[in-house]
Design a protein around this motif. Sequence first.
Motif, PDB file in Angstrom:
ATOM      1  N   SER A  66       5.990 -22.301  38.124  1.00 36.65           N
ATOM      2  CA  SER A  66       6.458 -23.287  37.780  1.00 36.65           C
ATOM      3  C   SER A  66       6.753 -24.606  38.132  1.00 36.65           C
ATOM      4  N   MET A  67       5.653 -25.064  38.915  1.00 40.35           N
ATOM      5  CA  MET A  67       3.815 -26.491  39.436  1.00 40.35           C
ATOM      6  C   MET A  67       2.861 -25.512  38.322  1.00 40.35           C
ATOM      7  N   ARG A  68       3.157 -24.607  37.971  1.00 38.12           N
ATOM      8  CA  ARG A  68       2.004 -24.658  36.946  1.00 38.12           C
ATOM      9  C   ARG A  68       2.238 -24.835  35.337  1.00 38.12           C
ATOM     10  N   LYS A  69       3.830 -24.024  35.118  1.00 39.91           N
ATOM     11  CA  LYS A  69       3.991 -24.697  33.423  1.00 39.91           C
ATOM     12  C   LYS A  69       4.276 -26.241  33.950  1.00 39.91           C
ATOM     13  N   ALA A  70       4.877 -26.817  34.906  1.00 40.27           N
ATOM     14  CA  ALA A  70       4.970 -28.191  34.883  1.00 40.27           C
ATOM     15  C   ALA A  70       3.687 -29.463  34.212  1.00 40.27           C
ATOM     16  N   LEU A  71       2.901 -28.813  35.606  1.00 40.40           N
ATOM     17  CA  LEU A  71       1.646 -29.287  34.723  1.00 40.40           C
ATOM     18  C   LEU A  71       0.736 -28.980  33.686  1.00 40.40           C
ATOM     19  N   ALA A  72       0.992 -27.656  33.292  1.00 40.87           N
ATOM     20  CA  ALA A  72      -0.150 -27.596  31.889  1.00 40.87           C
ATOM     21  C   ALA A  72       1.164 -28.819  30.739  1.00 40.87           C
ATOM     22  N   ALA A  73       2.363 -28.550  31.151  1.00 42.51           N
ATOM     23  CA  ALA A  73       3.197 -29.509  30.009  1.00 42.51           C
ATOM     24  C   ALA A  73       2.886 -30.736  29.825  1.00 42.51           C
ATOM     25  N   ARG A  74       1.762 -31.162  31.302  1.00 48.12           N
ATOM     26  CA  ARG A  74       2.162 -33.133  31.104  1.00 48.12           C
ATOM     27  C   ARG A  74       0.273 -32.734  30.838  1.00 48.12           C
ATOM     28  N   TYR A  78      -3.903 -26.652  36.221  1.00 50.73           N
ATOM     29  CA  TYR A  78      -3.454 -26.609  38.116  1.00 50.73           C
ATOM     30  C   TYR A  78      -3.983 -26.036  39.100  1.00 50.73           C
ATOM     31  N   GLU A  79      -5.750 -25.724  38.812  1.00 50.27           N
ATOM     32  CA  GLU A  79      -7.274 -26.229  39.406  1.00 50.27           C
ATOM     33  C   GLU A  79      -7.714 -27.030  39.203  1.00 50.27           C
ATOM     34  N   GLN A  80      -8.328 -28.083  39.989  1.00 51.88           N
ATOM     35  CA  GLN A  80      -9.396 -29.108  39.617  1.00 51.88           C
ATOM     36  C   GLN A  80     -10.427 -29.397  40.972  1.00 51.88           C
ATOM     37  N   SER A  81     -11.217 -29.779  40.320  1.00 49.32           N
ATOM     38  CA  SER A  81     -12.446 -30.441  41.435  1.00 49.32           C
ATOM     39  C   SER A  81     -12.035 -31.190  42.574  1.00 49.32           C
ATOM     40  N   LEU A  82     -12.892 -30.491  43.615  1.00 48.92           N
ATOM     41  CA  LEU A  82     -12.300 -30.923  44.956  1.00 48.92           C
ATOM     42  C   LEU A  82     -13.948 -31.843  45.605  1.00 48.92           C
ATOM     43  N   THR A  83     -13.681 -32.860  46.001  1.00 50.73           N
ATOM     44  CA  THR A  83     -15.385 -33.412  46.924  1.00 50.73           C
ATOM     45  C   THR A  83     -14.791 -34.298  47.555  1.00 50.73           C
ATOM     46  N   LEU A  84     -15.011 -34.131  48.999  1.00 48.49           N
ATOM     47  CA  LEU A  84     -14.842 -34.472  50.229  1.00 48.49           C
ATOM     48  C   LEU A  84     -16.394 -35.162  50.707  1.00 48.49           C
ATOM     49  N   VAL A  86     -18.673 -37.969  53.048  1.00 46.95           N
ATOM     50  CA  VAL A  86     -18.720 -39.078  54.056  1.00 46.95           C
ATOM     51  C   VAL A  86     -19.667 -39.752  53.340  1.00 46.95           C
ATOM     52  N   THR A  87     -19.494 -41.332  53.541  1.00 49.86           N
ATOM     53  CA  THR A  87     -20.170 -42.314  53.967  1.00 49.86           C
ATOM     54  C   THR A  87     -21.202 -43.071  54.638  1.00 49.86           C
ATOM     55  N   ALA A  88     -21.972 -44.297  54.953  1.00 52.02           N
ATOM     56  CA  ALA A  88     -21.434 -45.269  55.874  1.00 52.02           C
ATOM     57  C   ALA A  88     -20.434 -45.438  56.289  1.00 52.02           C
ATOM     58  N   GLU A  89     -19.660 -46.710  55.228  1.00 53.69           N
ATOM     59  CA  GLU A  89     -18.742 -47.180  54.645  1.00 53.69           C
ATOM     60  C   GLU A  89     -17.277 -46.161  54.694  1.00 53.69           C
ATOM     61  N   ALA A  90     -17.466 -45.244  53.830  1.00 61.50           N
ATOM     62  CA  ALA A  90     -16.137 -44.259  54.260  1.00 61.50           C
ATOM     63  C   ALA A  90     -15.804 -43.073  53.870  1.00 61.50           C
ATOM     64  N   LEU A  91     -14.568 -42.440  53.435  1.00 60.76           N
ATOM     65  CA  LEU A  91     -14.270 -41.014  53.030  1.00 60.76           C
ATOM     66  C   LEU A  91     -14.037 -41.446  51.626  1.00 60.76           C
ATOM     67  N   VAL A  92     -15.072 -40.261  51.499  1.00 62.40           N
ATOM     68  CA  VAL A  92     -14.553 -40.505  49.524  1.00 62.40           C
ATOM     69  C   VAL A  92     -13.863 -39.255  49.106  1.00 62.40           C
ATOM     70  N   TYR A  93     -12.832 -39.150  48.486  1.00 64.37           N
ATOM     71  CA  TYR A  93     -12.310 -38.178  47.873  1.00 64.37           C
ATOM     72  C   TYR A  93     -11.646 -37.929  46.188  1.00 64.37           C
ATOM     73  N   ASP A  94     -12.566 -37.309  45.946  1.00 62.47           N
ATOM     74  CA  ASP A  94     -12.781 -37.076  44.474  1.00 62.47           C
ATOM     75  C   ASP A  94     -11.882 -36.213  43.903  1.00 62.47           C
ATOM     76  N   LEU A  95     -10.901 -35.982  43.272  1.00 61.99           N
ATOM     77  CA  LEU A  95     -10.131 -34.924  43.349  1.00 61.99           C
ATOM     78  C   LEU A  95     -10.489 -35.114  41.757  1.00 61.99           C
ATOM     79  N   ALA A  96     -10.818 -33.976  40.890  1.00 66.14           N
ATOM     80  CA  ALA A  96     -10.696 -34.808  38.841  1.00 66.14           C
ATOM     81  C   ALA A  96     -10.613 -35.850  38.884  1.00 66.14           C
TER      82      ALA A  96
END
Length: 167
Positions: A66-74, A78-84, A86-96
């Motif tokens: 049901s979650m996959r269907k709800a995301l597809a309707a929007r 369902y699967e997205q690329s994720l990158t985390l 570490v920089t000197a100033e911050a933690l950077v979380y890139d999700l799509a």
Amino acid sequence: MAYIKARWGVSPRQMKFILVVCMLAIGIPVGAWASGSWSAAAMSVEFAVVGLGVGLVAIQWLVGPSMRKALAARGQPYEQSLTLRVTAEALVYDLADLTLTARWPCVTDLYQTRKYWVFLVQSSAMVLPRRFFTTPDAERDFIAEAASRMTEAARARSPDATRLVGG
């Protein structure tokens, strides 16, 4: 969010266990008092526990599709690329298409679950799947770098990271 709640003292598994124990410890005596029969009360509570278990399995079985269907309707995958990063100033979380940046002073905890590393950032979570690391050394090096950027107080609240990096 379950992992954040677990960090505060009670994990989702512990909550389920407490619920079952309460069903047995309260349900059987109350059922025996109401029906006059301990065996009838035990049987009814046992069936309630079995029903609870079947319900939990059914919910987990239904939620994924049901979650996959709800995301597809929007129009969201369902699967997205994720990158985390570490920089000197911050933690950077890139999700799509979403980027979250947490300056190191607001990273309050870093802890390990069975499958994830969780950075708590002002009561929000940045979750890093442990499967992203190709080797235990790569995992240790990344966690060591991240922990070295955290405040002393945050490192003190992060025994999993400290234990992994050997300090």
